[in-house]
Design an enzyme around this catalytic site. Structure first.
Site, short mmCIF file in Angstrom:
data_model
loop_
_atom_site.label_atom_id
_atom_site.label_comp_id
_atom_site.label_asym_id
_atom_site.label_seq_id
_atom_site.Cartn_x
_atom_site.Cartn_y
_atom_site.Cartn_z
N HIS A 20 0.83 -1.20 0.00
CA HIS A 20 0.00 0.00 0.00
C HIS A 20 0.87 1.25 0.00
O HIS A 20 2.05 1.22 0.37
CB HIS A 20 -0.93 0.00 1.22
CG HIS A 20 -0.19 -0.06 2.52
ND1 HIS A 20 0.48 1.03 3.07
CD2 HIS A 20 0.01 -1.08 3.39
CE1 HIS A 20 1.04 0.67 4.20
NE2 HIS A 20 0.78 -0.60 4.42
N ASP B 179 3.90 -4.62 3.72
CA ASP B 179 5.33 -4.93 3.76
C ASP B 179 5.57 -6.37 4.21
O ASP B 179 6.48 -7.04 3.73
CB ASP B 179 6.08 -3.95 4.65
CG ASP B 179 5.47 -3.80 6.05
OD1 ASP B 179 4.49 -4.51 6.36
OD2 ASP B 179 6.00 -2.99 6.84
#
EC number: 3.1.3.-
Length: 480
Positions: free
Chosen positions: A97, A379
């Site tokens: 994102h 992540d």
């Protein structure tokens, strides 16, 4: 006559001095005071330097700037580069994102005042920003898998909510989408003009920031797309393990990795002193400060060029930030050396890589479904994939990071298919563990699909040293 000659001489001398002055300024031999927006070079406050060249030694500020990934000029990328006799068959995109508001705040400090509305007169900006907002406002009836239909399609709070996507995050992925559109649609015509729902594979976790990032990239890729053709699937796990999430051995590897992180932190006395000093400044316990993961909030402030918090006891400052960021970098370096994380990564990334292999094989057989796959993630999704692929030198996923798998067909040998892997626009195919030596034996600038398939179906289990030949057995083997 004498007066006129003196006047001409003075005029010539003035012209010569003007020419010399301009020349010196042009070659930067004397300083020039430049004003911009009414602010002179003398009093303009500059907190974030431009990361022009990589420093010779690891610099925490430089690394933080890379992590922020502030949208600037269009970047150069290697996506879609192939010899003319190769045909692009399918593309599989994994993204982190975009820029977000912190998940935590520094205890006893005011929340950062960051605006999450999308407005044209605020930087960073993208030419499609207003059109994106307009198009998202028409998507209330979109068909998304539950619980995605309850999430907002774009950020809209004047004071960001915790973890909310910012305007920077939207612009990052509009830019990503436009870059991929220029390469994959305009140049390689991956999708026909009348593309169908079946030709896309869209999935995201249940966080608004991942759904909105996916939509921003999709809008950059397919501007003004037909909402009736769009279907986002929900992935409950950040590992995108799709029903194969129970893996006891993976969890054991993770516990060992977390233990390693803990021991490294205990050894770092400078880090501990920094936490103690910050705790004194904000008037809380060191334990409570550490539990709030202050680097998350500090990175947000840094990326948005906002001052660190101050109290009557002093100010959190850049030196504190550097110490914590430097420890993060050291932690990543030790993680690569100890290789405890690798076991977790191989088991954590296997389900999503196995799904990717399945889609590639179907595309290689001539099937026209899922030609463009987009997984909007975190992540903690991308990091295990990078590690499992053997990309040991890859940086930790920045905001709006993208990892792309391209499938190509050799028109001169239609039965042969090859793979390219790119991370943030850089071709890393020959840095992967399953293809690092292939270019020495073959002139082709790609890796055979068979290498990737063999890696996922067999070599990932061999790397675990377990003797297992499938995911279930590997997950349920007794811990090593």
């Amino acid at each position: 006559m004498l007066f006129r000659n003196r006047f001409v001489l003075l005029l010539a001398l003035a012209a010569l001095l003007a020419f010399v002055s301009l020349s010196l300024q042009f070659f930067h031999l004397i300083p020039v005071s430049a004003a911009k927006n009414g602010v002179t070079g003398k009093n303009r406050k500059r907190i974030m330097p431009d990361p022009v060249t990589e420093p010779p030694v690891t610099d925490p500020v430089y690394e933080a700037l890379l992590y922020c990934n502030i949208p600037r000029v269009a970047e150069r990328s290697m996506e879609g580069h192939a010899p003319h006799h190769f045909k692009l068959v399918s593309v599989h995109v994994f993204i982190r994102h975009g820029d977000r508001y912190p998940l935590y705040v520094i205890p006893k400090t005011k929340r950062p005042e960051i605006d999450c509305t999308l407005v044209a007169n605020r930087k960073p900006y993208h030419p499609k920003l207003e059109a994106f907002v307009s198009h998202m406002s028409k998507g209330s009836g979109a068909s998304f898998e539950s619980p995605l239909h309850s999430l907002p399609l774009y950020p809209s709070h004047q004071l960001c909510e915790m973890g909310e996507l910012t305007q920077t995050g939207v612009v990052q992925h509009l830019q990503n989408g436009q870059l991929l559109r220029d390469v994959y649609l305009k140049k390689h015509r991956l999708l026909p003009s009348d593309w169908s729902t079946e030709q896309l594979r869209l999935e995201t976790t249940g966080k608004s920031r991942t759904l909105q990032s996916g939509l921003a990239l999709l809008y950059g890729f397919l501007p003004d797309f037909d909402w009736k053709k769009i279907y986002f699937r929900h992935q409950p796990s950040a590992l995108f393990c799709s029903g194969n999430c129970y893996c006891p051995l993976r969890n054991q590897y993770l516990e060992k990795e977390q233990r390693r992180q803990y021991l490294l932190r205990l050894k770092n006395r400078q880090l501990e002193r920094t936490y103690e000093e910050m705790a004194r400044i904000v008037d809380t316990s060191t334990k409570q400060l550490r539990a709030a993961n202050p680097i998350d909030a500090m990175l947000c402030l840094f990326c948005h060029n906002v001052s660190f918090p101050c109290t009557r006891n002093g100010c959190v400052n850049m030196e504190h930030f550097k110490v914590i960021k430097r420890h993060q970098i050291e932690d990543e370096s030790e993680r690569r050396e100890k290789k405890l994380y690798l076991g977790y990564a191989l088991l954590g990334a296997h389900p999503i890589l196995n799904q990717t292999v399945g889609r590639m094989r179907r595309a290689a057989e001539g099937r026209k479904e899922e030609l463009f796959a987009l997984s909007s993630a975190h992540d903690v999704t991308l990091a295990p994939i990078l590690s499992a692929l053997g990309l040991t030198e890859a940086r930790f996923p920045r905001f709006a990071a993208r990892l792309i798998f391209e499938l190509w067909q050799d028109r001169e040998k239609p039965g042969e298919h090859s793979v390219r892997i790119l991370y943030d626009g850089v071709d890393v195919t020959f840095h992967t563990s399953f293809c690092q030596d292939h270019h020495k034996r073959s002139p082709k600038p790609m890796c055979p699909l068979e290498n990737f398939v063999r890696f996922v179906k067999r070599d990932m289990f061999v790397a675990l040293g377990s003797g297992s030949t499938n995911y279930f057995d590997a997950c349920h083997r007794e811990g090593s």
